[in-house]
Design an enzyme around this catalytic site. Structure first.
Site, PDB file in Angstrom:
ATOM      1  CG  HIS A   1      10.698  -9.859   2.002  1.00  0.00           C
ATOM      2  ND1 HIS A   1       9.339  -9.710   2.099  1.00  0.00           N
ATOM      3  CD2 HIS A   1      11.244  -8.712   2.473  1.00  0.00           C
ATOM      4  CE1 HIS A   1       9.073  -8.508   2.596  1.00  0.00           C
ATOM      5  NE2 HIS A   1      10.214  -7.887   2.838  1.00  0.00           N
TER       6      HIS A   1
ATOM      7  CB  SER B   1       6.936   0.468   9.623  1.00  0.00           C
ATOM      8  OG  SER B   1       5.897  -0.197   8.913  1.00  0.00           O
TER       9      SER B   1
ATOM     10  N   GLY C   1       5.169  -2.770   6.212  1.00  0.00           N
ATOM     11  CA  GLY C   1       4.229  -2.029   5.384  1.00  0.00           C
ATOM     12  C   GLY C   1       2.969  -1.606   6.122  1.00  0.00           C
TER      13      GLY C   1
ATOM     14  CD  GLU D   1      12.284  -7.374   6.441  1.00  0.00           C
ATOM     15  OE1 GLU D   1      12.571  -6.198   6.267  1.00  0.00           O
ATOM     16  OE2 GLU D   1      11.702  -8.070   5.599  1.00  0.00           O
TER      17      GLU D   1
ATOM     18  CD  GLU E   1       6.298  -7.772   1.183  1.00  0.00           C
ATOM     19  OE1 GLU E   1       6.981  -7.539   0.177  1.00  0.00           O
ATOM     20  OE2 GLU E   1       6.075  -6.932   2.071  1.00  0.00           O
TER      21      GLU E   1
ATOM     22  CG  ASN F   1      12.561  -5.028  -0.327  1.00  0.00           C
ATOM     23  OD1 ASN F   1      12.440  -5.108  -1.552  1.00  0.00           O
ATOM     24  ND2 ASN F   1      11.921  -5.846   0.509  1.00  0.00           N
TER      25      ASN F   1
ATOM     26  CE  LYS G   1       8.673  -4.414   1.002  1.00  0.00           C
ATOM     27  NZ  LYS G   1       7.712  -4.606   2.079  1.00  0.00           N
TER      28      LYS G   1
HETATM   29  P1  PGA Z   1       8.527  -1.614   5.131  1.00  0.00           P
HETATM   30  O1  PGA Z   1       9.115  -2.946   4.456  1.00  0.00           O
HETATM   31  O2  PGA Z   1       9.691  -0.759   5.502  1.00  0.00           O
HETATM   32  O3  PGA Z   1       7.665  -0.992   4.061  1.00  0.00           O
HETATM   33  O4  PGA Z   1       7.729  -2.053   6.308  1.00  0.00           O
HETATM   34  C1  PGA Z   1      10.257  -3.563   4.972  1.00  0.00           C
HETATM   35  C2  PGA Z   1      10.543  -4.823   4.185  1.00  0.00           C
HETATM   36  O5  PGA Z   1       9.602  -5.547   3.869  1.00  0.00           O
HETATM   37  O6  PGA Z   1      11.711  -5.121   3.834  1.00  0.00           O
END
Ligand code: PGA
Length: 251
Positions: free
Chosen positions: A96, A214, A174, A168, A98, A10, A12
């Protein structure tokens, strides 16, 4: 039932068209035409068309990061399922955290998007997961159950089998902080049980549940070795071909 692992990147809000094509090319070169894991990359909308050309005839597939449920019309800034299909998209990330945190995504809009995506022949990656406060206050199970049941409301068993679920934990996205393999696996088992309640044992044994938060080369192997972790949705570590590839093809 053994489930083929599914690793998705992803990206982003990162990469220009040039960056995206370069990154996709590096991945394609390493992966080639066949892999023993399913692989998708999810660049921003602006890069889908060009990246689609780069990954053509490789084992790498294309995903989008979101979609709108309406088919067309006056929805400034939004992109429809048929638009995504027209540039070669196979998967679409829906719900997601976010989107939930910053852009008013709700269980209801997630459900509308999942319904529209399936009707259009796209394969949803449905994201669920608790915040740190929800975990600490003991609300985690309720939240995940609400999100999962909400996403699949009115979806037939046949269609539900075309989906992937991504667990998640919001506190691990992140942040560099990762769920322990046991925390991740426990959550995956919990989600699979909810899915069993909705669609039965056989469907639940087939549905793939990715871990996201992460995941990186240093922890991927152990996470992916868990009984119910069927892949990963990778953010930060998917932006460098080398680290993404070390997750896809562990040494
Ligand atoms: P990350 O993001 O690996 O940077 O923690 C995962 C995601 O949000 O899909």
């Amino acid at each position: 039932m053994s489930r083929k692992k599914f690793i998705a990147g992803n990206w982003k809000m990162n990469t220009t068209v040039d960056d995206a094509c370069r990154l996709a090319q590096e991945i394609v070169t390493a992966v080639g035409k066949a892999t023993d894991v399913d692989i998708a990359i999810c660049p921003p909308y602006t890069n889908l068309s060009e990246v689609s050309k780069v990954i053509k005839e490789s084992a790498v597939t294309l995903g989008a990061q979101d979609v709108h449920w309406e088919t067309s019309g006056a929805y400034t800034g939004k992109v429809s399922c048929s638009m995504l299909k027209s540039v070669g998209v196979t998967y679409v990330i829906i719900g997601h955290s976010e989107q939930r945190q910053y852009f008013h995504e709700t269980d209801e809009t997630v459900n509308k998007k999942v319904t529209a995506a399936l009707a259009a022949g796209l394969l949803p990656i449905v994201c669920v997961g608790e915040t740190l406060d929800e975990r600490k206050s003991g609300a985690m199970d309720t939240v995940i159950e609400r999100q999962t049941k909400g996403a699949f409301r009115g979806i037939s068993r046949e269609d539900a089998l075309k989906c992937t679920i991504a667990y998640e934990p919001v506190w691990a996205i992140g942040t560099g902080e990762t769920a322990t393999p046991k925390q991740a696996n426990d959550a995956h088992i919990f989600i699979r049980n909810i899915y069993t309640g909705l669609y039965g044992d056989q469907a639940a044994s087939q549905i793939r549940i990715q871990y996201g938060g992460s995941m990186k080369p240093e922890n991927a192997k152990e996470l992916l070795a868990q009984s119910d972790v069927d892949g990963g949705l990778i953010g930060g570590a998917s932006l460098k071909a080398a680290s993404f590839l070390r997750i896809v093809q562990p040494a």
